[in-house]
Design a protein around this motif. Structure first.
Motif, PDB file in Angstrom:
ATOM      1  N   LEU A  34       0.824  -1.204   0.000  1.00 14.55           N
ATOM      2  CA  LEU A  34       0.000   0.000   0.000  1.00 14.55           C
ATOM      3  C   LEU A  34       0.867   1.266   0.000  1.00 14.55           C
ATOM      4  O   LEU A  34       0.560   2.244  -0.693  1.00 14.55           O
ATOM      5  N   ILE A  35       1.933   1.262   0.781  1.00 18.21           N
ATOM      6  CA  ILE A  35       2.828   2.421   0.835  1.00 18.21           C
ATOM      7  C   ILE A  35       3.449   2.680  -0.535  1.00 18.21           C
ATOM      8  O   ILE A  35       3.497   3.821  -1.016  1.00 18.21           O
ATOM      9  N   SER A  36       3.918   1.615  -1.184  1.00 15.83           N
ATOM     10  CA  SER A  36       4.512   1.756  -2.515  1.00 15.83           C
ATOM     11  C   SER A  36       3.477   2.241  -3.529  1.00 15.83           C
ATOM     12  O   SER A  36       3.792   3.049  -4.411  1.00 15.83           O
ATOM     13  N   ALA A  37       2.246   1.743  -3.398  1.00 22.52           N
ATOM     14  CA  ALA A  37       1.182   2.161  -4.320  1.00 22.52           C
ATOM     15  C   ALA A  37       0.884   3.652  -4.176  1.00 22.52           C
ATOM     16  O   ALA A  37       0.686   4.362  -5.170  1.00 22.52           O
ATOM     17  N   VAL A  38       0.861   4.142  -2.939  1.00 16.72           N
ATOM     18  CA  VAL A  38       0.647   5.571  -2.707  1.00 16.72           C
ATOM     19  C   VAL A  38       1.759   6.386  -3.351  1.00 16.72           C
ATOM     20  O   VAL A  38       1.517   7.431  -3.980  1.00 16.72           O
ATOM     21  N   GLY A  39       3.003   5.906  -3.208  1.00 13.95           N
ATOM     22  CA  GLY A  39       4.130   6.590  -3.827  1.00 13.95           C
ATOM     23  C   GLY A  39       4.010   6.636  -5.336  1.00 13.95           C
ATOM     24  O   GLY A  39       4.317   7.665  -5.973  1.00 13.95           O
ATOM     25  N   MET A  40       3.549   5.542  -5.929  1.00  7.78           N
ATOM     26  CA  MET A  40       3.379   5.505  -7.386  1.00  7.78           C
ATOM     27  C   MET A  40       2.282   6.468  -7.841  1.00  7.78           C
ATOM     28  O   MET A  40       2.430   7.157  -8.860  1.00  7.78           O
ATOM     29  N   ILE A  41       1.197   6.532  -7.075  1.00  2.00           N
ATOM     30  CA  ILE A  41       0.115   7.475  -7.406  1.00  2.00           C
ATOM     31  C   ILE A  41       0.619   8.911  -7.353  1.00  2.00           C
ATOM     32  O   ILE A  41       0.328   9.724  -8.239  1.00  2.00           O
TER      33      ILE A  41
END
Length: 464
Positions: A34-41
């Motif tokens: 989830l943390i990585s996904a937020v960074g990608m967004i």
């Protein structure tokens, strides 16, 4: 690049590193994702709205439509995919990443066609690397996907190792020729593209099933490398860092899988991925008699045990019996039995497959014990319950030099006092060889579908 975009890229990069760190443990893996996904967004939003150049409105519409369609498709696929199909999905996603890299390489090459000032040799080399690595990853991943779902069999051409290595050398030499000639010929580029696609197919086609976890890890690493190359082409720091992280993590995982499969990286890249070795060991036969057991007898054995170790395998995933086995574990624990799970690095069809499967049924992470830690405990284990695992518990890895898995680290379940093996039948495992463990005097075979057999076992234990 403006300062606001640089800050967003820095934040995204930090989230990637933190997310990757959290992915190293099952308990924190979901949070890391989830943390990585937020960074990608954040990186996507920053790239779209904080850049320093003019973009036509139609481009925003096309990009928005692509993001929407991709998000919907990804959500639907992720929600509907079965746990047994997860390795296939990973291979497919790897292929998409490679396909994106090769398309970006082609687009960037087209910008150099017809211009007076040709790109430097470094830029041309980067473009060609994106095309070659992206193409190999694309077709290689599609072949891996087809082999995993059973729609494609192994392909073994005569001297296929020699053929593959020659094609690889020719690809490198042809790429060097294009760079040195500083040409903008579409013909040469498409020849290189087609040759790379063919090599990707031939690279994975001969692979035996037992080596598939290594291949998945290697293709994942190549996807990361392709992403890093595209980051260089666009001078995009977050894309570069993300690609490096994925590539390096995939490579580290490849080394781990190589050790688990008793293979060197050199052998993986230029060797015989297990095809020839399987053929060489196919003649060895395992003799002896098997001893069958029933759910009732197995329940009695486990009910009076002090320590039970469960070895999950792909058969558990196929039967979707992870929830039943967790119920069995909880029932034994209430009866005072010390229960743990033995996790082999390549159990299932991909690295971490069993960890994810058991996490789905809320198994306590502390009960998942890796191979090196659990092996010394088998001598003090009263009962080992093997559910759907085969090659990772086969003593031939220690005892039979002619076996294709000889030298592969395995779970030493043969050292336990009693062994119960649940299988549908006596068919060979993923490596295509018989299992010596089934003929061990301490082994009792509990035949049947994993979910059905475990349900009966739970019912018997509840009546005791």
């Amino acid at each position: 690049m403006n300062i606001s975009l640089s800050i967003i890229y820095l934040i995204a990069t930090v989230t990637f590193v933190i997310g990757l760190k959290f992915l190293g443990h099952p308990e924190t893996a979901k949070k890391g994702n989830l943390i990585s996904a937020v960074g990608m967004i954040l990186a996507i939003i920053g790239t779209l709205f904080l850049h320093d150049f003019e973009v036509p409105t139609i481009n925003y519409i096309l990009i928005g439509a692509a993001l929407l369609i991709g998000t919907i498709l990804g959500w639907v696929i992720a929600m509907k995919v079965a746990m047994t199909k997860m390795p296939e999905l990973v291979s497919l996603f790897n292929g998409f990443g490679g396909g994106s890299a090769l398309l970006i390489g082609l687009v960037e090459f087209s910008k150099s066609v017809g211009v007076v000032e040709k790109p430097s040799a470094a830029i041309t080399s980067t473009i060609l690397s994106a095309i070659v690595i992206g193409s190999i990853t694309f077709t290689g991943s599609l072949v891996a996907w087809a082999k995993l779902n059973g729609s494609m069999k192994d392909l073994r051409l005569p001297k296929y190792n020699l053929i593959n290595n020659i094609i690889f050398i020719l690809l490198v030499a042809f790429s060097a020729y294009i760079v040195l000639m500083n040409t903008d010929s579409y013909l040469l580029i498409y020849v290189l593209l087609i040759a790379s696609l063919i090599y990707g197919y031939l690279f994975v086609a001969p692979i035996g099933g037992a080596d598939m976890p290594v291949v998945i890890s290697l293709l994942n690493s190549l996807t990361g490398i392709a992403a890093a190359i595209t980051g260089i082409l666009y001078d995009n720091k977050v894309m570069l860092v993300g690609g490096i992280l994925v590539g390096s993590a995939g490579l580290i995982l490849t080394f781990v899988m190589c050790n688990a499969m008793n293979r060197s990286l050199k052998n993986v890249i230029f060797g015989a991925f297990g095809g020839d070795s399987v053929a060489a060991g196919a003649g060895s036969k395992v003799g002896g008699t098997i001893k069958k057991t029933t759910a009732s007898d197995a329940a009695v054995m486990m009910n009076y045990a002090n320590k039970v170790v469960i070895v999950p395998g792909y058969g558990l995933a196929v039967a979707q019996a992870q929830h039943v086995i967790h119920e069995l574990e909880e029932l034994l624990t209430k009866k005072g039995v010390d229960v743990s799970y033995a996790i082999h690095p390549v159990a299932g069809r991909m690295p971490g497959h069993m960890n994810v499967l058991l996490a789905e049924s809320n198994v306590d992470y502390d009960k998942l014990i890796e191979m090196d830690s659990i092996n010394p405990q088998f001598t003090n284990t009263d009962v080992v319950l093997v559910v759907g695992a085969n090659d990772v518990v086969n003593p031939a890895a220690h005892n039979d030099p002619s076996s294709p898995i000889y030298g592969m680290p395995i779970l030493d379940v043969e050292n336990a006092k009693h062994i119960i093996v649940n299988k549908r039948s006596m068919n060979a495992g993923y490596a295509g060889i018989e299992n010596e463990l089934f003929f061990n005097q301490k082994t009792s075979m509990l035949f049947g579908d994993a979910k059905d057999a475990l349900t009966k076992l739970v019912a018997e234990l509840k009546n005791m």
